[in-house]
Design a protein around this motif. Structure first.
Motif, PDB file in Angstrom:
ATOM      1  N   ILE A  96       1.668   6.144   7.284  1.00 43.90           N
ATOM      2  CA  ILE A  96       2.533   5.066   7.194  1.00 43.90           C
ATOM      3  C   ILE A  96       4.089   5.663   7.736  1.00 43.90           C
ATOM      4  O   ILE A  96       4.665   6.509   7.159  1.00 43.90           O
ATOM      5  CB  ILE A  96       2.726   4.200   5.916  1.00 43.90           C
ATOM      6  CG1 ILE A  96       1.344   3.908   5.525  1.00 43.90           C
ATOM      7  CG2 ILE A  96       3.810   3.371   5.845  1.00 43.90           C
ATOM      8  CD1 ILE A  96       1.182   3.337   4.051  1.00 43.90           C
ATOM      9  N   ASN A  97       4.302   4.870   8.879  1.00 45.75           N
ATOM     10  CA  ASN A  97       5.611   5.332   9.399  1.00 45.75           C
ATOM     11  C   ASN A  97       6.600   4.228   9.441  1.00 45.75           C
ATOM     12  O   ASN A  97       6.120   3.243  10.410  1.00 45.75           O
ATOM     13  CB  ASN A  97       5.741   6.161  10.513  1.00 45.75           C
ATOM     14  CG  ASN A  97       5.078   7.465  10.411  1.00 45.75           C
ATOM     15  OD1 ASN A  97       5.481   8.176   9.540  1.00 45.75           O
ATOM     16  ND2 ASN A  97       4.090   7.949  11.253  1.00 45.75           N
ATOM     17  N   ASN A  98       7.815   4.228   8.813  1.00 43.28           N
ATOM     18  CA  ASN A  98       8.489   2.919   9.119  1.00 43.28           C
ATOM     19  C   ASN A  98       7.943   1.712   8.838  1.00 43.28           C
ATOM     20  O   ASN A  98       7.991   0.611   9.531  1.00 43.28           O
ATOM     21  CB  ASN A  98       9.263   3.158  10.534  1.00 43.28           C
ATOM     22  CG  ASN A  98      10.068   4.104  10.868  1.00 43.28           C
ATOM     23  OD1 ASN A  98      11.083   4.696   9.619  1.00 43.28           O
ATOM     24  ND2 ASN A  98      10.333   4.711  11.954  1.00 43.28           N
ATOM     25  N   GLY A  99       7.070   1.766   7.768  1.00 42.95           N
ATOM     26  CA  GLY A  99       6.467   0.463   7.413  1.00 42.95           C
ATOM     27  C   GLY A  99       5.152   0.018   8.255  1.00 42.95           C
ATOM     28  O   GLY A  99       4.426  -0.956   7.951  1.00 42.95           O
ATOM     29  N   MET A 100       5.043   0.854   9.109  1.00 43.70           N
ATOM     30  CA  MET A 100       3.857   0.448  10.047  1.00 43.70           C
ATOM     31  C   MET A 100       2.433   1.300   9.910  1.00 43.70           C
ATOM     32  O   MET A 100       2.760   2.699   9.674  1.00 43.70           O
ATOM     33  CB  MET A 100       4.089   0.848  11.627  1.00 43.70           C
ATOM     34  CG  MET A 100       5.239   0.037  12.306  1.00 43.70           C
ATOM     35  SD  MET A 100       4.560  -1.965  12.183  1.00 43.70           S
ATOM     36  CE  MET A 100       3.400  -2.017  13.368  1.00 43.70           C
ATOM     37  N   LEU A 126       0.813  -1.101   0.123  1.00 45.84           N
ATOM     38  CA  LEU A 126      -0.086   0.039  -0.187  1.00 45.84           C
ATOM     39  C   LEU A 126       0.850   1.165  -0.088  1.00 45.84           C
ATOM     40  O   LEU A 126       0.556   2.228   0.643  1.00 45.84           O
ATOM     41  CB  LEU A 126      -0.855   0.198   1.118  1.00 45.84           C
ATOM     42  CG  LEU A 126      -1.757  -1.012   1.266  1.00 45.84           C
ATOM     43  CD1 LEU A 126      -2.624  -1.405   2.577  1.00 45.84           C
ATOM     44  CD2 LEU A 126      -2.760  -1.046   0.123  1.00 45.84           C
ATOM     45  N   ASP A 127       1.883   1.056  -0.989  1.00 47.16           N
ATOM     46  CA  ASP A 127       2.837   2.534  -0.950  1.00 47.16           C
ATOM     47  C   ASP A 127       2.610   3.378  -2.014  1.00 47.16           C
ATOM     48  O   ASP A 127       3.355   4.414  -2.015  1.00 47.16           O
ATOM     49  CB  ASP A 127       4.399   1.887  -0.779  1.00 47.16           C
ATOM     50  CG  ASP A 127       4.685   1.025  -1.871  1.00 47.16           C
ATOM     51  OD1 ASP A 127       3.842   0.739  -2.756  1.00 47.16           O
ATOM     52  OD2 ASP A 127       5.773   0.741  -1.755  1.00 47.16           O
ATOM     53  N   THR A 128       1.819   3.328  -2.815  1.00 46.31           N
ATOM     54  CA  THR A 128       2.148   4.058  -4.157  1.00 46.31           C
ATOM     55  C   THR A 128       1.592   5.563  -3.877  1.00 46.31           C
ATOM     56  O   THR A 128       2.073   6.398  -4.668  1.00 46.31           O
ATOM     57  CB  THR A 128       1.004   3.379  -5.272  1.00 46.31           C
ATOM     58  OG1 THR A 128      -0.278   3.598  -5.016  1.00 46.31           O
ATOM     59  CG2 THR A 128       1.493   2.226  -5.604  1.00 46.31           C
TER      60      THR A 128
END
Length: 122
Positions: A93-97, A76-78
């Motif tokens: 989203i912070n550090n993958g969390m 879910l990063d786009t």
């Protein structure tokens, strides 16, 4: 995988080890939820993926992921790659969390000033 019918074909033919659900390809939250339920009934784990999307649909995908125990993967990063994301709120989203909001629904909305900015750009 575009629909619950596609998921059923994949399940019947044992063509995949898991199902990658993309809300925008599936037609939104309800068809995506149906795909997840079919996967769960078949004992398949699922993933929520995305395409080039704003934080509005990314937030919807995160909520779907959080609501289903058989959705164990997420991409879910786009929205990070968008030059401008016209969305206020939504997931963080912070550090993958991923952190969901406390707001109603998916907690995201389109910034009304964005349309004015867009109009000025053209």
């Amino acid at each position: 995988l575009f629909s619950p019918a596609d998921a059923l074909k994949i399940i019947k033919t044992e063509a995949a080890d898991y199902l990658n659900i993309k809300l925008m390809k599936a037609g939104g939250i309800l068809p995506s939820l149906k795909i997840a339920h079919l996967g769960e009934a078949a004992g398949l784990r699922c993933m929520v993926g995305c395409m080039n999307e704003s934080n509005l649909s990314i937030s919807a995908g995160a909520h779907l992921h959080a609501s289903q125990s058989n959705i164990v993967f997420a991409d879910l990063d786009t929205s990070f790659f968008l030059k401008v994301d016209p969305v206020i709120g939504g997931i963080k989203i912070n550090n993958g969390m991923v952190t969901l909001t406390e707001q109603s629904g998916i907690g995201a909305e389109v910034d009304p000033t964005w349309f004015k900015k867009l109009k000025k750009a053209f």
